[in-house]
Design a protein around this motif. Structure first.
Motif: not given
Length: 616
Positions: A225-234, A535-539, A604-615
Motif C-alpha cells: 500500500i505504501n508503495a502504491f501511495m508513493d507512486n500515486n502522488k502527483s 501535507p498530503g499523505k495516504n490518499m 484493507y485500510i478500513l477493515r484493519h484501521d490501518a491508516i496510522d500504521k502506514l509509513n
C-alpha cells in the motif's frame, strides 16, 4: 392409486416449491440482466440452491417440511422484492452491511415508498393464492414414505445441487478470480450465481470480514500500500500553495447532476445562478460521483479523506471507530478553525460521531438552526444557507467550512414549495419535479454566493461546490433521454450522464475556465492539499490541477478516463470516442487489475484501521 401417483401427490408441496421459486428467481434474473448474459445460463445457478434446500427438507415429516418450504418461499420472495426496490435507485444489490444500517431509511420513508411498484408484490402471489391450499392437501394424505425411500433421493438431490452450484462458482472464480472474496461487483455476482447464492455468499463474506478484522496487520500488505501511495502522488507544480492562508468554503449539493448545468426548458435556464458562477470559476466538466451504498455520506467521506467507500454498507457506520487522516484535522493542524453545517438530524448517517473523528471543531446540525421553513426532509435550503451565512461570519479566520444542502433530495415531491418554475410536458414526472427542486436550490445557492461576494468574504476565500450523487435512477432513464433529445443511449453515454458539477472559485477570479480533466470526489482532498500547501499523505485520489492519470474508479470495479470505459457489471470494455466494445488486451487488463488493487488497498485500510500504521 399407483405408488408413483401417490409419490407425486405426497411431494406436491416440494414440486411447487421448486417450480415457483425457480421461476421467480429466473424472472428476477431477467430484471437484473442487461443483455450480456444468455437467459439459458441463468437457469443452473437459479435452480441449484433450490435443489439443495429441497434435498435437506425431504427427510422431515410432511407437516414440518411444508412449513419449512413455505417459510423459505416467503424469505426468498422478500429478498427478491427488496433487491428489486433497492436496485431501482441504488443500481446495486442489498447486502448484510446495508441492512445493518438500514434503520436510516426510517427518516426517508417518502424516498423508499416512491420506489415501490405494486407489480413487485406479484412475487408473493403463489404464497397467498396457491401454496397454502397445496400444503393443506399434502398434509391430508395419510401415506408417509419410509426414510429408506427418502434418504437416497435426498442424498442424490443434494449431490446434484452441490455439483451444479460448484460449477457456477468455479466458473465465476476462473473468469474473475477476486470477485467472490471482495464482492466489489454485487450485481454481476447476482447475475452469474443467482440471488440465493449471492445472499449466502454475502453472509459468509460479511462474517469472514469481521473475523479478518481481528487478524494481525500484514507488514507485506502495508508495504504494498505504501508503495502504491508513493507512486500515486502527483507532481504538484501548478498552483502549489496558491490559496495558502485563505478560507475554504466547501458546498456539497444534494443530487446536483451535470446535465442541468447550462440547460434550459421552455426558454428558462434551470440553473441560472450556477451557470453564472461557473463562468467566474474553474469548472470541471468531466467530474464524476463515486458513491456506493452510503450515498451522501460516501461523498462526504471521499471528499474529506480521499479513500474509497466501503464495499458494502456505509463507512460512517461500519468503521466509525477508525482513525482517519481527514481534511478538517489537516486544516486544524495548520491553524485553521473548522466546522460542518447541515440542517438535518445530527445523528443521521452517524455524522455527530464521524465529524468529530474527522477533526471538525464544530458541527452545526438541526438543533443549531431555527426551523422556520421546512421543505421535503427538513430545513429548507433558503433558511439553511441564510442562517449558515451568519455562522460563517462569526468563524475565526482562516477557516474550513463544509456545508451540505438538503432540499433537492429524492423523491423531489415538495413541488408546491419549489416555486412556479414551468417544466412543460415534464410536469408531474420525477424528472420534472427534480428540475423544479434543483432550480429552487440553484436560486438559494445564488443568493448565498452573492452574499459572500458582497460582504467581502470571497476576497479571502476559495469556494468549492460539487454534486454528491445522481438524481435520476436508471428506471427513469427514458424521461432523461427525452429531455436531452436522445432517442437512446449507449452504456458509455449513460455513464457520461453520471457526471456531477465541480466548480472552484478563487479570490479575484484569478483562475477560471473549463477544465476537461477527468476526476471524481476522491480527487478533491489532494487538490485542496496542493492549493493550500497542506501535507498530503495516504490518499487514493489525484490533484486535479496536476493529474498524474485521469482514470476515475468506481466502487463496483468500473472505471473511465478520456480513452476507455470499463463496465464491471457487464465485464465489457468500450472506446469512449466511438462508444464501441473493445476486446480485452494486456493494457486494459492491467488497468482493470490496478483498479481492483486500489479498491482492495482501501478496503484493507478500513477493515484493519490501518491508516496510522502506514509509513511506520
Amino acid at each position: 392409486m399407483s405408488k408413483l401417483n401417490l409419490f407425486f401427490l405426497s411431494f406436491l408441496d416440494v414440486i411447487f416449491f421448486v417450480v415457483c421459486v425457480t421461476f421467480k428467481i429466473l424472472i428476477y434474473g431477467r430484471h437484473m440482466e442487461t443483455g450480456y448474459i444468455k437467459t439459458s445460463s441463468l437457469f443452473i445457478p437459479a435452480i441449484a440452491p433450490v435443489i439443495i434446500a429441497v434435498s435437506l427438507s425431504l427427510v422431515l415429516k410432511v407437516k414440518t417440511r411444508s412449513r419449512i418450504l413455505y417459510i423459505f418461499n416467503i424469505v426468498i420472495s422478500s429478498f427478491i422484492v427488496s433487491d428489486i426496490i433497492y436496485f431501482r435507485y441504488f443500481k446495486d444489490i442489498i447486502s448484510l452491511p446495508v441492512l445493518i444500517s438500514g434503520f436510516q431509511l426510517g427518516a426517508v420513508k417518502s424516498s423508499v415508498s416512491s420506489l415501490i411498484d405494486l407489480k413487485d408484490f406479484l412475487y408473493f402471489a403463489d404464497i397467498v393464492l396457491i401454496i397454502p391450499f397445496i400444503n393443506r392437501y399434502v398434509r391430508n394424505i395419510k401415506y408417509n414414505f419410509d426414510l429408506n425411500y427418502k434418504i437416497p433421493i435426498a442424498v442424490l438431490l443434494l449431490f446434484m445441487g452441490i455439483t451444479l452450484d460448484f460449477k457456477s462458482f468455479y466458473g465465476l472464480s476462473k473468469e474473475q478470480p477476486r470477485l467472490l472474496s471482495t464482492m466489489y461487483n454485487k450485481v454481476y455476482i447476482t447475475r452469474k450465481l443467482g440471488i440465493l447464492n449471492y445472499h449466502c455468499l454475502d453472509i459468509y463474506n460479511s462474517i469472514s470480514a469481521n473475523i479478518t478484522k481481528l487478524t494481525p496487520v500484514s507488514r507485506e500488505k502495508l508495504e504494498d500500500i505504501n508503495a502504491f501511495m508513493d507512486n500515486n502522488k502527483s507532481d504538484n507544480k501548478k498552483l502549489k500553495g496558491y490559496a495558502k492562508g485563505k478560507n475554504l468554503i466547501m458546498i456539497q449539493v444534494e443530487a446536483l447532476q451535470e446535465f442541468v448545468i447550462d440547460a434550459s426548458i421552455n426558454g428558462q435556464e434551470i440553473t441560472p445562478n450556477l451557470n453564472r458562477w461557473m463562468k467566474r470559476s474553474e469548472y470541471f466538466d468531466n467530474f464524476y460521483y463515486q458513491v456506493a451504498a452510503g450515498g451522501t455520506s460516501d461523498a462526504e467521506f471521499m471528499t474529506n479523506n480521499s479513500m474509497y467507500p466501503a464495499s458494502a454498507g456505509a463507512v460512517y457506520f461500519l468503521y466509525s471507530g477508525n482513525e482517519f487522516n481527514a481534511m478538517p484535522e489537516n486544516f486544524k493542524n495548520n491553524g485553521y478553525s473548522t466546522a460542518a453545517f447541515h440542517g438535518f438530524r445530527e445523528n443521521f448517517w452517524n455524522r455527530d460521531i464521524m465529524y468529530k473523528k474527522f477533526g471538525f471543531d464544530n458541527f452545526y446540525g438541526e438543533k443549531s438552526y431555527k426551523k422556520d421553513e421546512s421543505i421535503g426532509l427538513g430545513l429548507s435550503d433558503r433558511s439553511f444557507l441564510e442562517q449558515s451565512l451568519t455562522k460563517l461570519n462569526n468563524m475565526k479566520q482562516p477557516y474550513y467550512a463544509f456545508l451540505i444542502t438538503l432540499t433537492s433530495h429524492y423523491p423531489y415531491d415538495a413541488v408546491d414549495k419549489y416555486g412556479d418554475f414551468d417544466v412543460g410536458d415534464l410536469n408531474g414526472t420525477l424528472l420534472g419535479n427534480y428540475l423544479k427542486a434543483i432550480h429552487y436550490t440553484d436560486e438559494q445557492l445564488g443568493m448565498f454566493l452573492d452574499s459572500l461576494d458582497k460582504n467581502g468574504t470571497l476576497e479571502n476565500s476559495v469556494v468549492m461546490l460539487y454534486g454528491d450523487h445522481y438524481a435520476i435512477p436508471k428506471d427513469k432513464e427514458q424521461q432523461l433521454f427525452k429531455f436531452l433529445d436522445m432517442s437512446s443511449a449507449s452504456d458509455v453515454d449513460w455513464e457520461k450522464l453520471q457526471k456531477v458539477p465541480l466548480l472552484v472559485h478563487f479570490p479575484d477570479e484569478s483562475v477560471k475556465g473549463v477544465n476537461d480533466t477527468y476526476g471524481g470526489e476522491m480527487d478533491i482532498y489532494p487538490t485542496v492539499c496542493n492549493l493550500f500547501d497542506l501535507p498530503g499523505k495516504n490518499m487514493f485520489g489525484k490533484d486535479l490541477f496536476n493529474p498524474k492519470n485521469q482514470r476515475v474508479i468506481f466502487r463496483n470495479g468500473s472505471f473511465i478516463d478520456e480513452n476507455y470505459y470499463y463496465s464491471a457489471q457487464d465485464d465489457v470494455y468500450y472506446s469512449v470516442r466511438t462508444r464501441k466494445k473493445l476486446p480485452e488486451n494486456s493494457s486494459l487488463k492491467k488497468e482493470k487489475d490496478s483498479t481492483l488493487d486500489q479498491l482492495g488497498y482501501s478496503d484493507y485500510i478500513l477493515r484493519h484501521d490501518a491508516i496510522d500504521k502506514l509509513n511506520k
